[in-house]
Enzyme design. Structure first.
Site, PDB file in Angstrom:
ATOM      1  N   ARG A 118      -8.056  15.755  12.712  1.00 34.43           N
ATOM      2  CA  ARG A 118      -9.037  15.298  11.689  1.00 34.43           C
ATOM      3  C   ARG A 118      -8.547  15.561  10.258  1.00 34.43           C
ATOM      4  O   ARG A 118      -9.334  15.647   9.323  1.00 34.43           O
ATOM      5  CB  ARG A 118     -10.391  15.968  11.897  1.00 34.43           C
ATOM      6  CG  ARG A 118     -11.039  15.609  13.212  1.00 34.43           C
ATOM      7  CD  ARG A 118     -12.530  15.765  13.132  1.00 34.43           C
ATOM      8  NE  ARG A 118     -13.158  15.302  14.351  1.00 34.43           N
ATOM      9  CZ  ARG A 118     -13.462  16.081  15.381  1.00 34.43           C
ATOM     10  NH1 ARG A 118     -13.194  17.369  15.319  1.00 34.43           N
ATOM     11  NH2 ARG A 118     -14.033  15.579  16.443  1.00 34.43           N
ATOM     12  N   LYS A 140      -2.940   6.594  -1.339  1.00 29.20           N
ATOM     13  CA  LYS A 140      -3.076   5.491  -0.367  1.00 29.20           C
ATOM     14  C   LYS A 140      -2.075   5.734   0.754  1.00 29.20           C
ATOM     15  O   LYS A 140      -0.885   5.916   0.506  1.00 29.20           O
ATOM     16  CB  LYS A 140      -2.779   4.140  -1.023  1.00 29.20           C
ATOM     17  CG  LYS A 140      -3.942   3.600  -1.824  1.00 29.20           C
ATOM     18  CD  LYS A 140      -3.668   2.171  -2.269  1.00 29.20           C
ATOM     19  CE  LYS A 140      -4.816   1.630  -3.103  1.00 29.20           C
ATOM     20  NZ  LYS A 140      -4.523   0.303  -3.674  1.00 29.20           N
ATOM     21  N   GLU A 182       7.901  -2.039 -10.710  1.00 26.46           N
ATOM     22  CA  GLU A 182       6.622  -1.295 -10.683  1.00 26.46           C
ATOM     23  C   GLU A 182       6.489  -0.410 -11.926  1.00 26.46           C
ATOM     24  O   GLU A 182       5.389  -0.222 -12.446  1.00 26.46           O
ATOM     25  CB  GLU A 182       6.519  -0.424  -9.424  1.00 26.46           C
ATOM     26  CG  GLU A 182       6.483  -1.199  -8.111  1.00 26.46           C
ATOM     27  CD  GLU A 182       5.160  -1.911  -7.831  1.00 26.46           C
ATOM     28  OE1 GLU A 182       4.190  -1.764  -8.602  1.00 26.46           O
ATOM     29  OE2 GLU A 182       5.120  -2.646  -6.815  1.00 26.46           O
ATOM     30  N   LYS A 247      -0.326   6.392 -13.780  1.00 23.01           N
ATOM     31  CA  LYS A 247      -0.964   6.186 -12.475  1.00 23.01           C
ATOM     32  C   LYS A 247      -1.929   7.332 -12.155  1.00 23.01           C
ATOM     33  O   LYS A 247      -3.027   7.103 -11.651  1.00 23.01           O
ATOM     34  CB  LYS A 247       0.084   6.021 -11.372  1.00 23.01           C
ATOM     35  CG  LYS A 247      -0.599   5.804 -10.032  1.00 23.01           C
ATOM     36  CD  LYS A 247       0.123   4.969  -9.055  1.00 23.01           C
ATOM     37  CE  LYS A 247      -0.772   4.767  -7.820  1.00 23.01           C
ATOM     38  NZ  LYS A 247      -0.089   4.196  -6.702  1.00 23.01           N
ATOM     39  N   GLU A 257     -10.696   2.926  -5.720  1.00 27.12           N
ATOM     40  CA  GLU A 257     -10.490   1.525  -6.105  1.00 27.12           C
ATOM     41  C   GLU A 257     -11.785   0.716  -6.159  1.00 27.12           C
ATOM     42  O   GLU A 257     -11.900  -0.359  -5.582  1.00 27.12           O
ATOM     43  CB  GLU A 257      -9.457   0.860  -5.168  1.00 27.12           C
ATOM     44  CG  GLU A 257      -8.878  -0.398  -5.782  1.00 27.12           C
ATOM     45  CD  GLU A 257      -7.592  -0.887  -5.110  1.00 27.12           C
ATOM     46  OE1 GLU A 257      -6.763  -0.051  -4.750  1.00 27.12           O
ATOM     47  OE2 GLU A 257      -7.457  -2.099  -4.993  1.00 27.12           O
ATOM     48  N   ARG A 261      -8.767   0.911 -10.688  1.00 30.36           N
ATOM     49  CA  ARG A 261      -7.509   1.061  -9.924  1.00 30.36           C
ATOM     50  C   ARG A 261      -6.925  -0.296  -9.531  1.00 30.36           C
ATOM     51  O   ARG A 261      -5.728  -0.412  -9.296  1.00 30.36           O
ATOM     52  CB  ARG A 261      -7.749   1.943  -8.681  1.00 30.36           C
ATOM     53  CG  ARG A 261      -6.466   2.261  -7.965  1.00 30.36           C
ATOM     54  CD  ARG A 261      -6.584   3.392  -6.975  1.00 30.36           C
ATOM     55  NE  ARG A 261      -5.307   3.607  -6.315  1.00 30.36           N
ATOM     56  CZ  ARG A 261      -5.007   4.631  -5.549  1.00 30.36           C
ATOM     57  NH1 ARG A 261      -5.913   5.572  -5.343  1.00 30.36           N
ATOM     58  NH2 ARG A 261      -3.826   4.745  -4.980  1.00 30.36           N
ATOM     59  N   ASN A 265      -2.659  -3.538  -9.326  1.00 30.21           N
ATOM     60  CA  ASN A 265      -2.178  -4.703  -8.563  1.00 30.21           C
ATOM     61  C   ASN A 265      -1.617  -5.798  -9.466  1.00 30.21           C
ATOM     62  O   ASN A 265      -1.331  -6.904  -8.986  1.00 30.21           O
ATOM     63  CB  ASN A 265      -3.312  -5.287  -7.714  1.00 30.21           C
ATOM     64  CG  ASN A 265      -3.712  -4.335  -6.610  1.00 30.21           C
ATOM     65  OD1 ASN A 265      -2.864  -3.667  -6.024  1.00 30.21           O
ATOM     66  ND2 ASN A 265      -5.004  -4.243  -6.350  1.00 30.21           N
ATOM     67  N   HIS A 268       0.804  -8.421  -8.224  1.00 27.83           N
ATOM     68  CA  HIS A 268       0.889  -8.322  -6.763  1.00 27.83           C
ATOM     69  C   HIS A 268       0.165  -9.445  -6.030  1.00 27.83           C
ATOM     70  O   HIS A 268       0.476  -9.708  -4.871  1.00 27.83           O
ATOM     71  CB  HIS A 268       0.366  -6.964  -6.282  1.00 27.83           C
ATOM     72  CG  HIS A 268       1.350  -5.854  -6.525  1.00 27.83           C
ATOM     73  ND1 HIS A 268       1.723  -5.487  -7.806  1.00 27.83           N
ATOM     74  CD2 HIS A 268       2.051  -5.062  -5.686  1.00 27.83           C
ATOM     75  CE1 HIS A 268       2.601  -4.504  -7.721  1.00 27.83           C
ATOM     76  NE2 HIS A 268       2.824  -4.231  -6.446  1.00 27.83           N
ATOM     77  N   HIS A 272       2.561 -10.819  -3.573  1.00 26.79           N
ATOM     78  CA  HIS A 272       2.354 -10.749  -2.117  1.00 26.79           C
ATOM     79  C   HIS A 272       2.412 -12.145  -1.500  1.00 26.79           C
ATOM     80  O   HIS A 272       2.928 -12.314  -0.390  1.00 26.79           O
ATOM     81  CB  HIS A 272       1.006 -10.100  -1.789  1.00 26.79           C
ATOM     82  CG  HIS A 272       1.031  -8.608  -1.944  1.00 26.79           C
ATOM     83  ND1 HIS A 272      -0.112  -7.865  -2.119  1.00 26.79           N
ATOM     84  CD2 HIS A 272       2.065  -7.722  -1.942  1.00 26.79           C
ATOM     85  CE1 HIS A 272       0.219  -6.582  -2.227  1.00 26.79           C
ATOM     86  NE2 HIS A 272       1.524  -6.478  -2.128  1.00 26.79           N
ATOM     87  N   HIS A 287      10.860  -7.046  -2.999  1.00 25.73           N
ATOM     88  CA  HIS A 287       9.556  -6.744  -3.585  1.00 25.73           C
ATOM     89  C   HIS A 287       9.621  -6.758  -5.124  1.00 25.73           C
ATOM     90  O   HIS A 287       8.729  -7.290  -5.784  1.00 25.73           O
ATOM     91  CB  HIS A 287       9.089  -5.371  -3.075  1.00 25.73           C
ATOM     92  CG  HIS A 287       7.737  -4.986  -3.561  1.00 25.73           C
ATOM     93  ND1 HIS A 287       6.583  -5.627  -3.150  1.00 25.73           N
ATOM     94  CD2 HIS A 287       7.341  -4.031  -4.445  1.00 25.73           C
ATOM     95  CE1 HIS A 287       5.539  -5.070  -3.753  1.00 25.73           C
ATOM     96  NE2 HIS A 287       5.972  -4.108  -4.547  1.00 25.73           N
TER      97      HIS A 287
HETATM   98  N1  GLY Z   1      -0.065   0.766  -5.431  1.00 26.78           N
HETATM   99  C1  GLY Z   1      -1.345   0.545  -5.965  1.00 26.78           C
HETATM  100  C2  GLY Z   1      -2.265   1.720  -5.831  1.00 26.78           C
HETATM  101  O1  GLY Z   1      -1.852   2.798  -5.463  1.00 26.78           O
HETATM  102  O2  GLY Z   1      -3.433   1.569  -6.084  1.00 26.78           O
END
Ligand code: GLY
Length: 377
Positions: A118, A140, A182, A247, A257, A261, A265, A268, A272, A287
């Site tokens: 857990r 993430k 990035e 960040k 998010e 946040r 993107n 992206h 993507h 990428h």
């Molecule tokens: N890579 C985008 C984020 O971490 O929100």
């Protein structure tokens, strides 16, 4: 040492440590009684700093698992393998799982650690530029599922992310470019001061790469790249720290998010779509190149909507091109539209587009893909 914190309310929930060398990691591990290392199998012998890291972990006598890392292996099966290995090695609730590798490794190990018993504590030593400025910061975690990237995952913060630019010494050119894209993305979102000098440094690195190719083969300059990069790494460090700081700030304000946040993107949604189309046609695109193209499309969209000044998109395009980050778009806007609508970030027929109004100033603008096609086609 540079320490950057991620907060929830006033509490520190994750630390980002930026160090010139790898030695200080030893002290970071000291408070944890039981450390378990999961490392990308390519990292150990990659460069002197990575070798030193492996030796340090060996000296500590921590159990280690080597992972064969690829986008295909970024799956629930690998996460279960990691959990099985932790179980076999007696990892308990007080374990710290240390992931050493790029974004695929940190995403999978973070996910495994957030499921095992857990949830146990975990920390990262990112070994790619992309992971140092983005993937290994912000909590993430996840794996690919059902044909979609990162469809299963959690948001759970690492204890710390230890950033040591020296481990980038042997990073191949394409992997470097993914991180460079990035990094510039981050500065376009929120750091006007660092954007121009970062473009300048990346453009100089690109010129050195081109100069190495002159009179030689392309593969010769590819071989030469780690030497070119390692000579300028110390100049890159402040930009890595600055991007990590931006960040960390965004994540502190919007960890889950709900709004801000999403700005991360930038580039992206188009990126993507380009990556997905290219993959389907067995003609994969890096990428870094996909995100760079995505940022140019986003800048054009902002300009055509009257949000950005005329010439802004061309400026971004020229900057990215000077860093060798731009390739010709393999797809038209119409072709990308379908793939964009299918992106998991599409909600209620609208997509959250991140649009730059200027360097350091972006907004989230919800639009249908049809509106986007009409504005760009
Ligand atoms: N890579 C985008 C984020 O971490 O929100």
């Amino acid at each position: 040492m540079d320490q950057i914190n991620i907060y929830s309310a006033d509490e520190i929930i994750s630390r980002i440590i930026v160090e010139d060398g790898i030695e200080a990691l030893d002290a970071c591990l000291e408070p944890y009684a039981a450390v378990y290392v999961v490392m990308d199998s390519n990292v150990a012998m990659q460069c002197p700093a990575a070798y030193e890291l492996s030796q340090m972990l060996n000296r500590r006598g921590v159990p280690g698992m080597l992972l064969e890392v690829s986008e295909e292996a970024k799956s629930m099966e690998t996460v279960m393998d990691i959990c099985g290995w932790l179980l076999d090695n007696g990892a308990d609730r007080d374990a710290l799982v240390l992931a050493v590798g790029g974004g695929i490794t940190t995403d999978m190990v973070g996910f495994a650690a957030s499921l095992y018993k857990r949830g146990v504590r975990f920390a990262y030593v990112p070994t790619t530029l992309l992971a140092q400025v983005d993937a290994a910061i912000g909590g993430k975690t996840g794996v690919n599922f059902g044909g979609y990237k990162n469809m299963l995952g959690t948001i759970r913060q690492p204890e710390f992310t230890y950033i040591c630019p020296q481990v980038l010494e042997s990073l191949p050119m394409e992997a470097f470019q993914a991180g460079a894209s990035e990094m510039l993305k981050t500065f376009i979102i929120e750091d006007n001061d660092n954007y121009r000098p970062a473009v300048q440094l990346l453009a100089e690195l690109a010129s050195e790469f081109i100069a190495a190719a002159e009179g030689n083969t392309y593969s010769y300059s590819m071989e030469k790249w780690p030497e070119i990069l390692s000579e300028r790494l110390s100049e890159l460090t402040p930009f890595i720290a600055a991007a990590a700081k931006v960040k960390a700030g965004v994540v502190s304000r919007d960890q889950f998010e709900g709004g801000e946040r999403r700005k991360l993107n930038l580039g992206h949604t188009f990126g993507h779509a380009i990556e997905a189309l290219a993959h389907k046609q067995h003609n994969d695109i890096d990428h870094g190149h996909a995100v760079a193209l995505g940022m140019v499309y986003a800048a054009r969209l902002a300009e055509n909507l009257g949000m950005a000044e005329e010439g802004f998109a061309t400026m971004i395009e020229k900057d990215l091109d000077s860093c060798l980050l731009l390739v010709m778009s393999p797809y038209g806007v119409r072709e990308m539209a379908d793939a964009m609508g299918k992106d998991k970030k599409a909600e209620g027929g609208k997509v959250h587009f991140v649009l730059p109004r200027a360097v350091g100033d972006v907004v989230i603008h919800d639009m249908t893909v049809e509106e986007v096609v009409a504005l760009l086609a």
